[in-house]
Each structure stands twice: as structure tokens, then as C-alpha cells.
Scaffold this motif. Structure first.
Motif, short mmCIF file in Angstrom:
data_model
loop_
_atom_site.label_atom_id
_atom_site.label_comp_id
_atom_site.label_asym_id
_atom_site.label_seq_id
_atom_site.Cartn_x
_atom_site.Cartn_y
_atom_site.Cartn_z
N GLU A 27 0.85 -1.19 0.00
CA GLU A 27 0.00 0.00 0.00
C GLU A 27 0.88 1.24 0.00
N GLN A 28 0.42 2.29 -0.66
CA GLN A 28 1.16 3.54 -0.71
C GLN A 28 1.38 4.06 0.70
N GLY A 29 2.60 4.47 0.99
CA GLY A 29 2.90 5.04 2.29
C GLY A 29 3.08 4.01 3.39
N ARG A 30 2.96 2.74 3.07
CA ARG A 30 3.10 1.70 4.10
C ARG A 30 4.18 0.72 3.64
N PRO A 31 5.46 1.06 3.85
CA PRO A 31 6.53 0.18 3.40
C PRO A 31 6.44 -1.19 4.07
N THR A 32 6.61 -2.23 3.28
CA THR A 32 6.55 -3.58 3.81
C THR A 32 7.79 -4.36 3.41
N THR A 33 7.99 -5.48 4.05
CA THR A 33 9.07 -6.40 3.74
C THR A 33 8.58 -7.79 4.12
N VAL A 34 9.45 -8.75 4.11
CA VAL A 34 9.08 -10.09 4.55
C VAL A 34 9.89 -10.45 5.79
N ARG A 35 9.31 -11.33 6.60
CA ARG A 35 9.98 -11.81 7.80
C ARG A 35 10.06 -13.32 7.71
N ILE A 36 11.18 -13.88 8.12
CA ILE A 36 11.37 -15.32 8.15
C ILE A 36 11.43 -15.74 9.61
N ASP A 37 10.46 -16.56 10.03
CA ASP A 37 10.39 -16.93 11.45
C ASP A 37 11.17 -18.21 11.76
N THR A 38 11.10 -18.64 13.00
CA THR A 38 11.90 -19.76 13.47
C THR A 38 11.48 -21.12 12.93
N SER A 39 10.37 -21.20 12.22
CA SER A 39 9.98 -22.48 11.63
C SER A 39 10.74 -22.76 10.33
N CYS A 40 11.58 -21.82 9.90
CA CYS A 40 12.41 -21.98 8.70
C CYS A 40 13.37 -23.16 8.89
N THR A 41 13.43 -24.02 7.88
CA THR A 41 14.35 -25.16 7.91
C THR A 41 15.57 -24.92 7.02
N ALA A 42 15.75 -23.71 6.54
CA ALA A 42 16.91 -23.31 5.73
C ALA A 42 17.05 -24.16 4.46
N CYS A 43 15.93 -24.43 3.79
CA CYS A 43 15.97 -25.24 2.56
C CYS A 43 16.61 -24.48 1.41
N GLY A 44 16.56 -23.14 1.43
CA GLY A 44 17.17 -22.32 0.39
C GLY A 44 16.26 -21.98 -0.78
N ASN A 45 15.03 -22.50 -0.80
CA ASN A 45 14.12 -22.20 -1.91
C ASN A 45 13.90 -20.70 -2.09
N CYS A 46 13.75 -19.98 -1.00
CA CYS A 46 13.48 -18.54 -1.08
C CYS A 46 14.66 -17.79 -1.68
N ILE A 47 15.86 -18.17 -1.30
CA ILE A 47 17.06 -17.49 -1.81
C ILE A 47 17.18 -17.71 -3.32
N ILE A 48 16.96 -18.93 -3.77
CA ILE A 48 17.06 -19.25 -5.18
C ILE A 48 16.00 -18.52 -6.00
N THR A 49 14.81 -18.38 -5.45
CA THR A 49 13.68 -17.79 -6.16
C THR A 49 13.70 -16.27 -6.17
N CYS A 50 14.34 -15.65 -5.20
CA CYS A 50 14.29 -14.20 -5.04
C CYS A 50 14.96 -13.47 -6.21
N GLY A 51 14.14 -12.85 -7.06
CA GLY A 51 14.65 -12.10 -8.21
C GLY A 51 15.48 -10.89 -7.81
N PRO A 52 15.01 -10.07 -6.86
CA PRO A 52 15.77 -8.89 -6.47
C PRO A 52 16.99 -9.18 -5.59
N ARG A 53 17.21 -10.47 -5.29
CA ARG A 53 18.32 -10.87 -4.42
C ARG A 53 18.23 -10.20 -3.05
N ALA A 54 17.03 -10.16 -2.49
CA ALA A 54 16.81 -9.53 -1.19
C ALA A 54 17.00 -10.50 -0.03
N LEU A 55 17.29 -11.77 -0.32
CA LEU A 55 17.52 -12.76 0.72
C LEU A 55 18.95 -13.27 0.61
N ARG A 56 19.61 -13.38 1.74
CA ARG A 56 20.99 -13.84 1.78
C ARG A 56 21.13 -14.96 2.80
#
Length: 93
Positions: A27-56
Motif C-alpha cells: 500500500e502507498q505510504g506503508r513500506p513492507t518487507t518479509v519476515r522469516i520466522d523460526t519455523s524456517c528449515t533453511a531449505c534455500g528455496n526462497c534465496i534461489i527464487t528471489c529475483g531482487p536478491r533480497a535474501l541472503r
């Protein structure tokens, strides 16, 4: 569990081109991002898929680079653990 390098090509072709405009723009004026919580198993799918390379890779689970995240939702869609959620920056969620 070892994360795969984000420089490797994904095992599957992405459903959408990484440079395509986000389907769920914040939404305009409401900056957002994503959060990765503790249920993450570090599979790496998100890193591979991220086009803007916003995940490391980081110890325990990937780190989000807020300035690069376009909130396109690709990482949310490919997470098998449901560990990634969209949040408003500055919120306590």
C-alpha cells in the motif's frame, strides 16, 4: 542443513519472471518487507527464487535485505514451511 548458493540456477523455472511487477504491491505510504520466522528449515528455496536478491544466507535462516525486497511474494509461495510472512516495516509483528 546447507543452503544452496543463490548464484546457482533454480531446479525449476520460476512461474513468473523476476523483473515482472509485483502482483501484490505494498500500500502507498506503508513500506513492507518479509519476515522469516523460526519455523524456517533453511531449505534455500526462497534465496534461489528471489529475483531482487533480497535474501541472503545467514546462520540459522536466511536474512532479509529490506532495501532490496520488493514484496513480490515469490519467497512466500515457495516456502514449504510457511515460515515467511509479509510485514509492515516498523511493526512489532
Amino acid at each position: 542443513m546447507t543452503l544452496r548458493s543463490p548464484d546457482r540456477a533454480p531446479d525449476r523455472a520460476p512461474d513468473r519472471a523476476p523483473d515482472r511487477a509485483p502482483d501484490r504491491a505494498p500500500e502507498q505510504g506503508r513500506p513492507t518487507t518479509v519476515r522469516i520466522d523460526t519455523s524456517c528449515t533453511a531449505c534455500g528455496n526462497c534465496i534461489i527464487t528471489c529475483g531482487p536478491r533480497a535474501l541472503r544466507p545467514a546462520p540459522g535462516r536466511p536474512a532479509v535485505i529490506d532495501d532490496s525486497c520488493t514484496v513480490c511474494g515469490e519467497c512466500i509461495e515457495v516456502c514449504p514451511d510457511g515460515a515467511i510472512t509479509e510485514i509492515r516495516l516498523g511493526s512489532s509483528q
